[in-house]
Write a protein that holds these residues in place. Structure first.
Motif, PDB file in Angstrom:
ATOM      1  N   VAL A 274      -1.321  12.112  -1.153  1.00 35.59           N
ATOM      2  CA  VAL A 274      -0.316  11.227  -0.553  1.00 35.59           C
ATOM      3  C   VAL A 274       0.746  12.043   0.179  1.00 35.59           C
ATOM      4  CG1 VAL A 274       1.561   9.617  -1.075  1.00 35.59           C
ATOM      5  CG2 VAL A 274      -0.675   9.281  -2.117  1.00 35.59           C
ATOM      6  N   LEU A 275       1.276  13.077  -0.466  1.00 29.97           N
ATOM      7  CA  LEU A 275       2.332  13.881   0.154  1.00 29.97           C
ATOM      8  C   LEU A 275       1.844  14.607   1.405  1.00 29.97           C
ATOM      9  CD1 LEU A 275       4.037  15.329  -3.038  1.00 29.97           C
ATOM     10  CD2 LEU A 275       4.938  13.587  -1.492  1.00 29.97           C
ATOM     11  N   LEU A 276       0.674  15.218   1.339  1.00 29.64           N
ATOM     12  CA  LEU A 276       0.154  15.929   2.508  1.00 29.64           C
ATOM     13  C   LEU A 276      -0.143  14.980   3.665  1.00 29.64           C
ATOM     14  CD1 LEU A 276      -2.242  18.469   0.766  1.00 29.64           C
ATOM     15  CD2 LEU A 276      -0.093  18.998   1.941  1.00 29.64           C
ATOM     16  N   SER A 277      -0.696  13.830   3.358  1.00 25.87           N
ATOM     17  CA  SER A 277      -1.008  12.863   4.413  1.00 25.87           C
ATOM     18  C   SER A 277       0.266  12.282   5.025  1.00 25.87           C
ATOM     19  CB  SER A 277      -1.894  11.748   3.860  1.00 25.87           C
ATOM     20  OG  SER A 277      -3.116  12.280   3.414  1.00 25.87           O
ATOM     21  N   ALA A 278       1.262  12.006   4.195  1.00 28.49           N
ATOM     22  CA  ALA A 278       2.541  11.513   4.713  1.00 28.49           C
ATOM     23  C   ALA A 278       3.204  12.574   5.593  1.00 28.49           C
ATOM     24  CB  ALA A 278       3.462  11.118   3.566  1.00 28.49           C
ATOM     25  N   TRP A 279       3.098  13.827   5.208  1.00 30.16           N
ATOM     26  CA  TRP A 279       3.637  14.927   6.011  1.00 30.16           C
ATOM     27  C   TRP A 279       2.930  14.988   7.365  1.00 30.16           C
ATOM     28  CZ3 TRP A 279       4.701  20.283   3.418  1.00 30.16           C
ATOM     29  CH2 TRP A 279       5.365  21.119   4.297  1.00 30.16           C
ATOM     30  N   ALA A 280       1.614  14.836   7.365  1.00 31.91           N
ATOM     31  CA  ALA A 280       0.857  14.856   8.616  1.00 31.91           C
ATOM     32  C   ALA A 280       1.248  13.679   9.516  1.00 31.91           C
ATOM     33  CB  ALA A 280      -0.640  14.838   8.321  1.00 31.91           C
ATOM     34  N   VAL A 281       1.452  12.496   8.930  1.00 33.98           N
ATOM     35  CA  VAL A 281       1.892  11.327   9.703  1.00 33.98           C
ATOM     36  C   VAL A 281       3.263  11.611  10.316  1.00 33.98           C
ATOM     37  CG1 VAL A 281       2.694   8.933   9.521  1.00 33.98           C
ATOM     38  CG2 VAL A 281       0.524   9.600   8.489  1.00 33.98           C
ATOM     39  N   ALA A 282       4.155  12.193   9.543  1.00 33.06           N
ATOM     40  CA  ALA A 282       5.497  12.505  10.048  1.00 33.06           C
ATOM     41  C   ALA A 282       5.431  13.495  11.202  1.00 33.06           C
ATOM     42  CB  ALA A 282       6.366  13.052   8.921  1.00 33.06           C
ATOM     43  N   GLN A 283       4.524  14.447  11.125  1.00 33.36           N
ATOM     44  CA  GLN A 283       4.379  15.407  12.224  1.00 33.36           C
ATOM     45  C   GLN A 283       3.874  14.738  13.488  1.00 33.36           C
ATOM     46  OE1 GLN A 283       1.929  18.637  10.785  1.00 33.36           O
ATOM     47  NE2 GLN A 283       3.722  19.971  10.716  1.00 33.36           N
ATOM     48  N   VAL A 284       2.918  13.826  13.343  1.00 30.37           N
ATOM     49  CA  VAL A 284       2.381  13.133  14.515  1.00 30.37           C
ATOM     50  C   VAL A 284       3.448  12.244  15.145  1.00 30.37           C
ATOM     51  CG1 VAL A 284       0.692  11.414  15.286  1.00 30.37           C
ATOM     52  CG2 VAL A 284      -0.011  13.232  13.734  1.00 30.37           C
ATOM     53  N   GLN A 285       4.274  11.628  14.309  1.00 30.29           N
ATOM     54  CA  GLN A 285       5.295  10.702  14.807  1.00 30.29           C
ATOM     55  C   GLN A 285       6.540  11.414  15.326  1.00 30.29           C
ATOM     56  OE1 GLN A 285       6.064   8.090  11.497  1.00 30.29           O
ATOM     57  NE2 GLN A 285       4.558   6.601  12.213  1.00 30.29           N
ATOM     58  N   SER A 286       6.738  12.668  14.999  1.00 32.61           N
ATOM     59  CA  SER A 286       7.989  13.338  15.366  1.00 32.61           C
ATOM     60  C   SER A 286       8.102  13.508  16.879  1.00 32.61           C
ATOM     61  CB  SER A 286       8.108  14.685  14.670  1.00 32.61           C
ATOM     62  OG  SER A 286       7.221  15.608  15.253  1.00 32.61           O
ATOM     63  N   PRO A 287       9.259  13.182  17.406  1.00 37.61           N
ATOM     64  CA  PRO A 287       9.466  13.316  18.859  1.00 37.61           C
ATOM     65  C   PRO A 287       9.899  14.748  19.208  1.00 37.61           C
ATOM     66  CG  PRO A 287      11.363  12.284  17.891  1.00 37.61           C
ATOM     67  CD  PRO A 287      10.376  12.525  16.771  1.00 37.61           C
ATOM     68  N   ASN A 288       9.058  15.722  18.912  1.00 37.17           N
ATOM     69  CA  ASN A 288       9.431  17.119  19.119  1.00 37.17           C
ATOM     70  C   ASN A 288       9.110  17.629  20.513  1.00 37.17           C
ATOM     71  OD1 ASN A 288       6.708  17.147  18.904  1.00 37.17           O
ATOM     72  ND2 ASN A 288       6.581  18.690  17.306  1.00 37.17           N
ATOM     73  N   THR A 289       8.584  16.783  21.364  1.00 37.40           N
ATOM     74  CA  THR A 289       8.288  17.214  22.726  1.00 37.40           C
ATOM     75  C   THR A 289       9.257  16.518  23.678  1.00 37.40           C
ATOM     76  OG1 THR A 289       6.630  15.480  22.915  1.00 37.40           O
ATOM     77  CG2 THR A 289       5.847  17.665  22.281  1.00 37.40           C
ATOM     78  N   ARG A 290      10.224  17.249  24.109  1.00 37.92           N
ATOM     79  CA  ARG A 290      11.238  16.715  25.029  1.00 37.92           C
ATOM     80  C   ARG A 290      10.991  17.242  26.441  1.00 37.92           C
ATOM     81  NH1 ARG A 290      16.419  14.746  23.307  1.00 37.92           N
ATOM     82  NH2 ARG A 290      16.350  14.388  21.095  1.00 37.92           N
ATOM     83  N   VAL A 291      11.229  16.396  27.395  1.00 38.31           N
ATOM     84  CA  VAL A 291      11.150  16.797  28.799  1.00 38.31           C
ATOM     85  C   VAL A 291      12.558  17.161  29.235  1.00 38.31           C
ATOM     86  CG1 VAL A 291      10.637  16.005  31.140  1.00 38.31           C
ATOM     87  CG2 VAL A 291       9.219  15.264  29.238  1.00 38.31           C
ATOM     88  N   PRO A 292      12.732  18.328  29.806  1.00 42.01           N
ATOM     89  CA  PRO A 292      14.087  18.682  30.274  1.00 42.01           C
ATOM     90  C   PRO A 292      14.586  17.686  31.313  1.00 42.01           C
ATOM     91  CG  PRO A 292      12.541  20.528  30.520  1.00 42.01           C
ATOM     92  CD  PRO A 292      11.757  19.350  30.081  1.00 42.01           C
ATOM     93  N   ALA A 293      15.868  17.363  31.193  1.00 43.69           N
ATOM     94  CA  ALA A 293      16.448  16.383  32.110  1.00 43.69           C
ATOM     95  C   ALA A 293      16.695  16.953  33.471  1.00 43.69           C
ATOM     96  CB  ALA A 293      17.751  15.845  31.539  1.00 43.69           C
TER      97      ALA A 293
END
Length: 127
Positions: free
Chosen positions: A108-127
């Protein structure tokens, strides 16, 4: 502004959480043998069936790291493994029950961590 294309996504077969889930699935599959509880059909069949399912879903998640579906499925499977000693009545078999609680929580913890990584908005486009 966030980039809607997931350029920062992991490459297939590289997400460590899914590899650990694959190992956890193997461990729960062999649990009836190392805990010497294979003659208890409820705990054994649950471990064998869900162990195979966790391994297969982990392989799916490794092949498609951008999809959250396999990780959500493994969350459900891990939750089942965790509650199965109570539902199937093998709480008194300490070795297999503790294996189910530990492996279930890990999945459960590892899968929830993987879901959080997929959902994280860590890719920003410079303005």
């Amino acid at each position: 502004m966030y980039n809607t294309t997931r350029q920062g996504m992991a490459r297939p077969w590289t997400r460590w959480q899914d590899w650990l889930n694959l190992i956890a699935g193997i461990v729960i599959f062999i649990a009836p043998w190392y805990s010497a509880t294979w003659e208890y059909t409820a705990s054994s069949w649950s471990a064998w069936i869900v162990g195979v399912a966790i391994v297969l879903v982990a392989l799916w998640a490794l092949a498609a790291p951008g999809s959250m579906i396999p990780d959500w499925i493994n969350i459900v499977l891990g939750a089942w493994v965790f509650i199965s000693p109570w539902v199937l009545g093998f709480v008194g078999l300490a070795a297999i029950a503790w294996s189910a609680w530990i492996i279930g929580a890990v999945v459960v913890l590892l899968s929830a961590w993987a879901v959080a990584q997929v959902q994280s908005p860590n890719t920003r486009v410079p303005a």
